[in-house]
Design a protein around this motif. Sequence first.
Motif, PDB file in Angstrom:
ATOM      1  N   LEU A  57       0.839  -1.200   0.000  1.00  0.00           N
ATOM      2  CA  LEU A  57       0.000   0.000   0.000  1.00  0.00           C
ATOM      3  C   LEU A  57       0.871   1.246   0.000  1.00  0.00           C
ATOM      4  O   LEU A  57       1.781   1.376   0.811  1.00  0.00           O
ATOM      5  CB  LEU A  57      -0.907   0.020   1.236  1.00  0.00           C
ATOM      6  N   ASP A  58       0.579   2.159  -0.934  1.00  0.00           N
ATOM      7  CA  ASP A  58       1.267   3.446  -1.009  1.00  0.00           C
ATOM      8  C   ASP A  58       0.203   4.541  -0.922  1.00  0.00           C
ATOM      9  O   ASP A  58      -0.485   4.812  -1.898  1.00  0.00           O
ATOM     10  CB  ASP A  58       2.042   3.556  -2.325  1.00  0.00           C
ATOM     11  N   PRO A  59       0.066   5.191   0.232  1.00  0.00           N
ATOM     12  CA  PRO A  59      -0.985   6.209   0.370  1.00  0.00           C
ATOM     13  C   PRO A  59      -0.739   7.476  -0.438  1.00  0.00           C
ATOM     14  O   PRO A  59      -1.685   8.224  -0.702  1.00  0.00           O
ATOM     15  CB  PRO A  59      -0.978   6.522   1.877  1.00  0.00           C
ATOM     16  N   PHE A  60       0.504   7.733  -0.816  1.00  0.00           N
ATOM     17  CA  PHE A  60       0.869   8.978  -1.510  1.00  0.00           C
ATOM     18  C   PHE A  60       1.739   8.607  -2.710  1.00  0.00           C
ATOM     19  O   PHE A  60       2.976   8.673  -2.638  1.00  0.00           O
ATOM     20  CB  PHE A  60       1.609   9.918  -0.557  1.00  0.00           C
ATOM     21  N   MET A  61       1.131   8.247  -3.828  1.00  0.00           N
ATOM     22  CA  MET A  61       1.847   7.582  -4.914  1.00  0.00           C
ATOM     23  C   MET A  61       2.846   8.464  -5.637  1.00  0.00           C
ATOM     24  O   MET A  61       3.840   7.978  -6.158  1.00  0.00           O
ATOM     25  CB  MET A  61       0.840   7.006  -5.916  1.00  0.00           C
ATOM     26  N   GLY A  62       2.589   9.754  -5.724  1.00  0.00           N
ATOM     27  CA  GLY A  62       3.540  10.632  -6.406  1.00  0.00           C
ATOM     28  C   GLY A  62       3.771  10.230  -7.835  1.00  0.00           C
ATOM     29  O   GLY A  62       2.864  10.248  -8.664  1.00  0.00           O
ATOM     30  N   SER A  63       5.001   9.819  -8.158  1.00  0.00           N
ATOM     31  CA  SER A  63       5.338   9.414  -9.526  1.00  0.00           C
ATOM     32  C   SER A  63       5.066   7.933  -9.775  1.00  0.00           C
ATOM     33  O   SER A  63       5.283   7.442 -10.879  1.00  0.00           O
ATOM     34  CB  SER A  63       6.817   9.716  -9.811  1.00  0.00           C
ATOM     35  N   GLY A  64       4.639   7.191  -8.740  1.00  0.00           N
ATOM     36  CA  GLY A  64       4.279   5.789  -8.936  1.00  0.00           C
ATOM     37  C   GLY A  64       5.418   4.803  -8.774  1.00  0.00           C
ATOM     38  O   GLY A  64       5.317   3.658  -9.229  1.00  0.00           O
ATOM     39  N   THR A  65       6.494   5.195  -8.112  1.00  0.00           N
ATOM     40  CA  THR A  65       7.642   4.299  -7.987  1.00  0.00           C
ATOM     41  C   THR A  65       7.283   3.021  -7.224  1.00  0.00           C
ATOM     42  O   THR A  65       7.735   1.928  -7.589  1.00  0.00           O
ATOM     43  CB  THR A  65       8.814   5.022  -7.300  1.00  0.00           C
ATOM     44  N   THR A  66       6.489   3.130  -6.168  1.00  0.00           N
ATOM     45  CA  THR A  66       6.129   1.930  -5.406  1.00  0.00           C
ATOM     46  C   THR A  66       5.309   0.972  -6.264  1.00  0.00           C
ATOM     47  O   THR A  66       5.536  -0.248  -6.233  1.00  0.00           O
ATOM     48  CB  THR A  66       5.352   2.313  -4.136  1.00  0.00           C
ATOM     49  N   ALA A  67       4.363   1.491  -7.033  1.00  0.00           N
ATOM     50  CA  ALA A  67       3.559   0.631  -7.906  1.00  0.00           C
ATOM     51  C   ALA A  67       4.435  -0.045  -8.955  1.00  0.00           C
ATOM     52  O   ALA A  67       4.285  -1.244  -9.238  1.00  0.00           O
ATOM     53  CB  ALA A  67       2.461   1.450  -8.586  1.00  0.00           C
ATOM     54  N   ALA A  68       5.376   0.708  -9.530  1.00  0.00           N
ATOM     55  CA  ALA A  68       6.286   0.135 -10.530  1.00  0.00           C
ATOM     56  C   ALA A  68       7.165  -0.944  -9.897  1.00  0.00           C
ATOM     57  O   ALA A  68       7.381  -2.009 -10.480  1.00  0.00           O
ATOM     58  CB  ALA A  68       7.152   1.234 -11.143  1.00  0.00           C
ATOM     59  N   ALA A  69       7.666  -0.675  -8.690  1.00  0.00           N
ATOM     60  CA  ALA A  69       8.501  -1.659  -8.001  1.00  0.00           C
ATOM     61  C   ALA A  69       7.709  -2.930  -7.706  1.00  0.00           C
ATOM     62  O   ALA A  69       8.212  -4.043  -7.879  1.00  0.00           O
ATOM     63  CB  ALA A  69       9.058  -1.063  -6.710  1.00  0.00           C
ATOM     64  N   ALA A  70       6.473  -2.765  -7.249  1.00  0.00           N
ATOM     65  CA  ALA A  70       5.633  -3.928  -6.954  1.00  0.00           C
ATOM     66  C   ALA A  70       5.413  -4.767  -8.206  1.00  0.00           C
ATOM     67  O   ALA A  70       5.553  -5.994  -8.184  1.00  0.00           O
ATOM     68  CB  ALA A  70       4.297  -3.469  -6.367  1.00  0.00           C
ATOM     69  N   LYS A  71       5.092  -4.106  -9.299  1.00  0.00           N
ATOM     70  CA  LYS A  71       4.834  -4.822 -10.555  1.00  0.00           C
ATOM     71  C   LYS A  71       6.093  -5.533 -11.033  1.00  0.00           C
ATOM     72  O   LYS A  71       6.052  -6.687 -11.483  1.00  0.00           O
ATOM     73  CB  LYS A  71       4.329  -3.847 -11.607  1.00  0.00           C
ATOM     74  N   ARG A  72       7.244  -4.876 -10.940  1.00  0.00           N
ATOM     75  CA  ARG A  72       8.506  -5.471 -11.385  1.00  0.00           C
ATOM     76  C   ARG A  72       8.915  -6.659 -10.507  1.00  0.00           C
ATOM     77  O   ARG A  72       9.576  -7.579 -10.977  1.00  0.00           O
ATOM     78  CB  ARG A  72       9.618  -4.411 -11.349  1.00  0.00           C
ATOM     79  N   CYS A  73       8.506  -6.629  -9.235  1.00  0.00           N
ATOM     80  CA  CYS A  73       8.936  -7.662  -8.288  1.00  0.00           C
ATOM     81  C   CYS A  73       7.883  -8.745  -8.060  1.00  0.00           C
ATOM     82  O   CYS A  73       8.058  -9.594  -7.172  1.00  0.00           O
ATOM     83  CB  CYS A  73       9.307  -7.018  -6.957  1.00  0.00           C
ATOM     84  N   GLY A  74       6.796  -8.733  -8.839  1.00  0.00           N
ATOM     85  CA  GLY A  74       5.789  -9.774  -8.692  1.00  0.00           C
ATOM     86  C   GLY A  74       4.898  -9.618  -7.477  1.00  0.00           C
ATOM     87  O   GLY A  74       4.410 -10.589  -6.909  1.00  0.00           O
ATOM     88  N   ARG A  75       4.671  -8.375  -7.065  1.00  0.00           N
ATOM     89  CA  ARG A  75       3.745  -8.082  -5.976  1.00  0.00           C
ATOM     90  C   ARG A  75       2.573  -7.259  -6.509  1.00  0.00           C
ATOM     91  O   ARG A  75       2.627  -6.706  -7.593  1.00  0.00           O
ATOM     92  CB  ARG A  75       4.435  -7.290  -4.864  1.00  0.00           C
ATOM     93  N   ASN A  76       1.513  -7.170  -5.710  1.00  0.00           N
ATOM     94  CA  ASN A  76       0.366  -6.319  -6.023  1.00  0.00           C
ATOM     95  C   ASN A  76       0.524  -4.992  -5.291  1.00  0.00           C
ATOM     96  O   ASN A  76       1.292  -4.886  -4.335  1.00  0.00           O
ATOM     97  CB  ASN A  76      -0.926  -7.009  -5.586  1.00  0.00           C
ATOM     98  N   PHE A  77      -0.242  -4.002  -5.730  1.00  0.00           N
ATOM     99  CA  PHE A  77      -0.172  -2.710  -5.055  1.00  0.00           C
ATOM    100  C   PHE A  77      -1.570  -2.116  -4.893  1.00  0.00           C
ATOM    101  O   PHE A  77      -2.510  -2.494  -5.586  1.00  0.00           O
ATOM    102  CB  PHE A  77       0.715  -1.729  -5.835  1.00  0.00           C
ATOM    103  N   ALA A  78      -1.666  -1.206  -3.965  1.00  0.00           N
ATOM    104  CA  ALA A  78      -2.838  -0.347  -3.806  1.00  0.00           C
ATOM    105  C   ALA A  78      -2.295   1.044  -3.533  1.00  0.00           C
ATOM    106  O   ALA A  78      -1.316   1.193  -2.793  1.00  0.00           O
ATOM    107  CB  ALA A  78      -3.703  -0.815  -2.648  1.00  0.00           C
TER     108      ALA A  78
END
Length: 258
Positions: A210-231
Amino acid sequence: MSDWLNQVMCEDALQGMQRIPDASIDLIIADPPYGLGKDYGNDSDKLDTEAYLRWMQQWIDIALPKLKANGSLYIFLTWRYSPEVFVMLKQRMTMVNEIIWDRRVPSMGGSTRKFSSVHDTVGFFVKAKDYYFDLDAVRIPYDAETKKARSRSIFVGAKWLEVGYNPKDVWSVSRLHREHRERADHPTQKPLEIIERMVKASCPPNGVVLDPFMGSGTTAAAAKRCGRNFAGFELNPDYCQMIAARLAALKEGDRVAH
């Protein structure tokens, strides 16, 4: 599929997080506004000290119940407010590390009345003693010279010599310069290298970040690259479009080992 899973939700996290079920998140990576008056296309970073700390307490109160029993939290902060926020979190969680992100800022002058600030503070907190942590996923390989120096019999068969060493609590990773290919149009974008280390260490494969403050989306990109889900949530609609485009550009070949 849940309407909040792997979605870029363009809304205030304080309202949006209410829809996420309690105990459904493995890892929270929070990079809130630092209270320094930066321009994120809105007034989210223009609160005075009292209002800022009150707002921090608000979203923390909403976010923490979303974590699973063995879940973890990493939070990026400025040294100006980290003592107060750490106290807030220590009342609810166990602090494992204070991580210093050395941004590798070159010596380019600055104030003559204080030392130049070249780091961000990151708090690593957990809910329980049996928190998920995969050290082997983030070990740093030894170079050939070090391995050779450790070739004496007392080191033979030592697992750590082959898989690498434990990252220290000072992470020296360059900030993203404007010419960096990873750089998006966001004033405080965090490097993938840092976020992927957090994801691989503290979120199990197929888990949820979970990333409450996504900004540029780095956490979502990292999750996708590492085989995790994101919110995740982001107030600025321009940043929401940026995140969507960034995620769409990720190809299968961009996946990293985990």
